[in-house]
Design an enzyme around this catalytic site. Structure first.
Site, PDB file in Angstrom:
ATOM      1  N   ASN A  96       0.873  -1.181   0.000  1.00  0.00           N
ATOM      2  CA  ASN A  96       0.000   0.000   0.000  1.00  0.00           C
ATOM      3  C   ASN A  96       0.907   1.227   0.000  1.00  0.00           C
ATOM      4  O   ASN A  96       1.444   1.605   1.040  1.00  0.00           O
ATOM      5  CB  ASN A  96      -0.891  -0.038   1.262  1.00  0.00           C
ATOM      6  CG  ASN A  96      -1.699   1.235   1.434  1.00  0.00           C
ATOM      7  OD1 ASN A  96      -1.769   2.077   0.540  1.00  0.00           O
ATOM      8  ND2 ASN A  96      -2.314   1.382   2.603  1.00  0.00           N
ATOM      9  N   TRP A  97       1.081   1.805  -1.172  1.00  0.00           N
ATOM     10  CA  TRP A  97       2.039   2.918  -1.299  1.00  0.00           C
ATOM     11  C   TRP A  97       1.530   4.203  -0.648  1.00  0.00           C
ATOM     12  O   TRP A  97       2.287   5.157  -0.499  1.00  0.00           O
ATOM     13  CB  TRP A  97       2.341   3.182  -2.765  1.00  0.00           C
ATOM     14  CG  TRP A  97       3.088   2.077  -3.467  1.00  0.00           C
ATOM     15  CD1 TRP A  97       3.495   0.876  -2.939  1.00  0.00           C
ATOM     16  CD2 TRP A  97       3.540   2.076  -4.834  1.00  0.00           C
ATOM     17  NE1 TRP A  97       4.153   0.129  -3.884  1.00  0.00           N
ATOM     18  CE2 TRP A  97       4.196   0.844  -5.058  1.00  0.00           C
ATOM     19  CE3 TRP A  97       3.440   2.987  -5.886  1.00  0.00           C
ATOM     20  CZ2 TRP A  97       4.759   0.517  -6.289  1.00  0.00           C
ATOM     21  CZ3 TRP A  97       3.987   2.654  -7.122  1.00  0.00           C
ATOM     22  CH2 TRP A  97       4.656   1.437  -7.312  1.00  0.00           C
ATOM     23  N   LYS A  98       0.255   4.239  -0.310  1.00  0.00           N
ATOM     24  CA  LYS A  98      -0.350   5.460   0.247  1.00  0.00           C
ATOM     25  C   LYS A  98      -0.055   6.646  -0.692  1.00  0.00           C
ATOM     26  O   LYS A  98       0.012   6.461  -1.902  1.00  0.00           O
ATOM     27  CB  LYS A  98       0.116   5.684   1.682  1.00  0.00           C
ATOM     28  CG  LYS A  98      -0.130   4.427   2.543  1.00  0.00           C
ATOM     29  CD  LYS A  98       0.000   4.651   4.014  1.00  0.00           C
ATOM     30  CE  LYS A  98      -0.269   3.327   4.741  1.00  0.00           C
ATOM     31  NZ  LYS A  98      -0.243   3.438   6.190  1.00  0.00           N
ATOM     32  N   HIS A 142      -9.608   1.177   4.676  1.00  0.00           N
ATOM     33  CA  HIS A 142      -8.348   1.386   5.407  1.00  0.00           C
ATOM     34  C   HIS A 142      -8.605   2.342   6.570  1.00  0.00           C
ATOM     35  O   HIS A 142      -9.410   3.270   6.455  1.00  0.00           O
ATOM     36  CB  HIS A 142      -7.286   1.967   4.460  1.00  0.00           C
ATOM     37  CG  HIS A 142      -5.925   1.980   5.094  1.00  0.00           C
ATOM     38  ND1 HIS A 142      -5.545   2.962   5.965  1.00  0.00           N
ATOM     39  CD2 HIS A 142      -4.888   1.111   5.015  1.00  0.00           C
ATOM     40  CE1 HIS A 142      -4.313   2.699   6.389  1.00  0.00           C
ATOM     41  NE2 HIS A 142      -3.894   1.586   5.822  1.00  0.00           N
ATOM     42  N   GLU A 160      -7.040   4.761   7.675  1.00  0.00           N
ATOM     43  CA  GLU A 160      -6.844   6.190   7.357  1.00  0.00           C
ATOM     44  C   GLU A 160      -8.068   6.761   6.644  1.00  0.00           C
ATOM     45  O   GLU A 160      -8.421   7.924   6.831  1.00  0.00           O
ATOM     46  CB  GLU A 160      -5.556   6.364   6.532  1.00  0.00           C
ATOM     47  CG  GLU A 160      -4.319   6.189   7.407  1.00  0.00           C
ATOM     48  CD  GLU A 160      -3.080   5.683   6.696  1.00  0.00           C
ATOM     49  OE1 GLU A 160      -3.010   5.743   5.452  1.00  0.00           O
ATOM     50  OE2 GLU A 160      -2.173   5.195   7.396  1.00  0.00           O
ATOM     51  N   GLU A 176      -5.610  -4.954  10.492  1.00  0.00           N
ATOM     52  CA  GLU A 176      -4.598  -3.910  10.678  1.00  0.00           C
ATOM     53  C   GLU A 176      -4.867  -3.156  11.979  1.00  0.00           C
ATOM     54  O   GLU A 176      -5.656  -2.200  11.997  1.00  0.00           O
ATOM     55  CB  GLU A 176      -4.640  -2.913   9.518  1.00  0.00           C
ATOM     56  CG  GLU A 176      -4.345  -3.526   8.171  1.00  0.00           C
ATOM     57  CD  GLU A 176      -3.756  -2.499   7.221  1.00  0.00           C
ATOM     58  OE1 GLU A 176      -2.622  -2.710   6.792  1.00  0.00           O
ATOM     59  OE2 GLU A 176      -4.394  -1.473   6.947  1.00  0.00           O
ATOM     60  N   GLY A 185       2.245   2.313  10.671  1.00  0.00           N
ATOM     61  CA  GLY A 185       3.175   3.431  10.518  1.00  0.00           C
ATOM     62  C   GLY A 185       3.889   3.826  11.802  1.00  0.00           C
ATOM     63  O   GLY A 185       4.544   4.866  11.855  1.00  0.00           O
ATOM     64  N   SER A 245       3.240  -2.113  10.263  1.00  0.00           N
ATOM     65  CA  SER A 245       4.690  -2.171  10.452  1.00  0.00           C
ATOM     66  C   SER A 245       5.276  -3.555  10.159  1.00  0.00           C
ATOM     67  O   SER A 245       6.210  -4.002  10.807  1.00  0.00           O
ATOM     68  CB  SER A 245       5.075  -1.712  11.867  1.00  0.00           C
ATOM     69  OG  SER A 245       4.639  -0.381  12.091  1.00  0.00           O
ATOM     70  N   GLY A 295       2.767  -0.949   4.246  1.00  0.00           N
ATOM     71  CA  GLY A 295       2.890   0.455   3.892  1.00  0.00           C
ATOM     72  C   GLY A 295       4.354   0.838   3.710  1.00  0.00           C
ATOM     73  O   GLY A 295       4.922   0.718   2.621  1.00  0.00           O
ATOM     74  N   GLY A 296       4.969   1.295   4.781  1.00  0.00           N
ATOM     75  CA  GLY A 296       6.332   1.828   4.711  1.00  0.00           C
ATOM     76  C   GLY A 296       7.316   0.917   3.999  1.00  0.00           C
ATOM     77  O   GLY A 296       8.110   1.372   3.160  1.00  0.00           O
TER      78      GLY A 296
HETATM   79  P1  PGA Z   1       2.687   0.309   7.595  1.00  0.00           P
HETATM   80  O1  PGA Z   1       1.250   0.538   6.928  1.00  0.00           O
HETATM   81  O2  PGA Z   1       3.233  -0.969   7.039  1.00  0.00           O
HETATM   82  O3  PGA Z   1       3.503   1.508   7.203  1.00  0.00           O
HETATM   83  O4  PGA Z   1       2.466   0.211   9.080  1.00  0.00           O
HETATM   84  C1  PGA Z   1       0.353  -0.533   6.742  1.00  0.00           C
HETATM   85  C2  PGA Z   1      -0.953  -0.036   6.191  1.00  0.00           C
HETATM   86  O5  PGA Z   1      -1.397   1.066   6.565  1.00  0.00           O
HETATM   87  O6  PGA Z   1      -1.581  -0.719   5.354  1.00  0.00           O
END
Ligand code: PGA
Length: 252
Positions: free
Chosen positions: A9-11, A95, A97, A167, A173, A212, A233-234
């Protein structure tokens, strides 16, 4: 056995140049082996070019969000048919967010889930609790409510063509990962809810862990019986970090 899905997930990150480099790095380093697949979810403007670059490779492409509507006067929104038109196979829905920053309700998430399937793509339904909810002992209740909104709208059979991502919001994050045991407990709880409804769906539905996840902790998480991949994500923003997780999937 269920295949493992390693999903990035590149956000809101990337650029034409950076994406091309990232995707070619991933394609060049796809590990040998079977039983796993790779997915990247770039921001909307880059979906078509990433899908073109990834065509014919082992990497699939998905979107991070979608409108629940089909077409019309919805300024700034993107319809499900548009995503499939440019080569998306998956869409992340719900998600945390989107839920917390953009006020998406569970009912809206359910509508997006259904709209995604109606356009022939696979939704990745995200569920997860905040730290306050975990500390208050309401984790399972929160997850159940998030799942029930979709189960009530779409029915259990819809999960024959869907992915779930657990999640925990406190792990996204933050660098704090759920322990493999904490994650497995929740994945078991989620699968258990499906067992009560439809044994075949319970056995087949992929449940990803997100929060994470990285090369160093992926093997421990993926070794758990109910963890079928990761939503990352990251660590999905650099080819070598993403491929380290793919390696763990290939060796699982
Ligand atoms: P993260 O994000 O790996 O940076 O914690 C995961 C996500 O939000 O899908």
């Amino acid at each position: 056995m269920r295949d493992i899905l390693v999903a990035g997930n590149w956000k809101m990150n990337g650029s034409s140049t950076a994406n091309a480099e990232l995707v070619s790095g991933i394609i060049a380093g796809v590990p040998e082996g079977r039983g796993f697949s790779l997915l990247v979810c770039p921001p909307f403007p880059y979906l078509a070019s990433v899908a073109a670059q990834a065509a014919g490779s082992a990497v699939s492409v998905g979107a991070q969000n979608v409108s629940e509507h089909q077409k019309g006067a919805f300024t700034g929104e993107v319809a499900p048919s548009m995503l499939s038109d440019v080569g998306c196979e998956y869409v992340i829905v719900g998600h945390s967010e989107r839920r917390s920053l953009y006020g998406e309700s569970s009912a809206q998430v359910a509508a997006k889930f259904q709209a995604t399937q109606a356009a022939g793509m696979t939704p990745i339904l995200c569920v997860g609790e905040t730290l306050e909810e975990r500390e208050a002992g309401t984790t399972e209740k929160v997850i159940d409510e998030q799942l029930d909104a979709v189960l009530d709208a779409a029915g259990v059979a819809a999960f024959g063509a869907a992915v779930i991502a657990y999640e925990p919001v406190w792990a996204i994050g933050t660098g704090v990962t759920a322990t493999p045991e904490q994650a497995q407990d929740m994945h078991r709880h989620i699968r258990g809810r499906f067992e009560a409804l439809n044994a075949d769906i319970a056995a087949s539905v992929q449940i990803l862990y997100g929060g994470s996840m990285k090369g160093e902790n992926a093997a421990g998480l993926l070794a758990k019986p109910d963890i079928d991949g990761g939503l990352i994500g990251g660590a999905s923003l650099k080819a070598q970090d993403f491929l380290a997780i793919a390696q763990a999937a290939a060796q699982n």
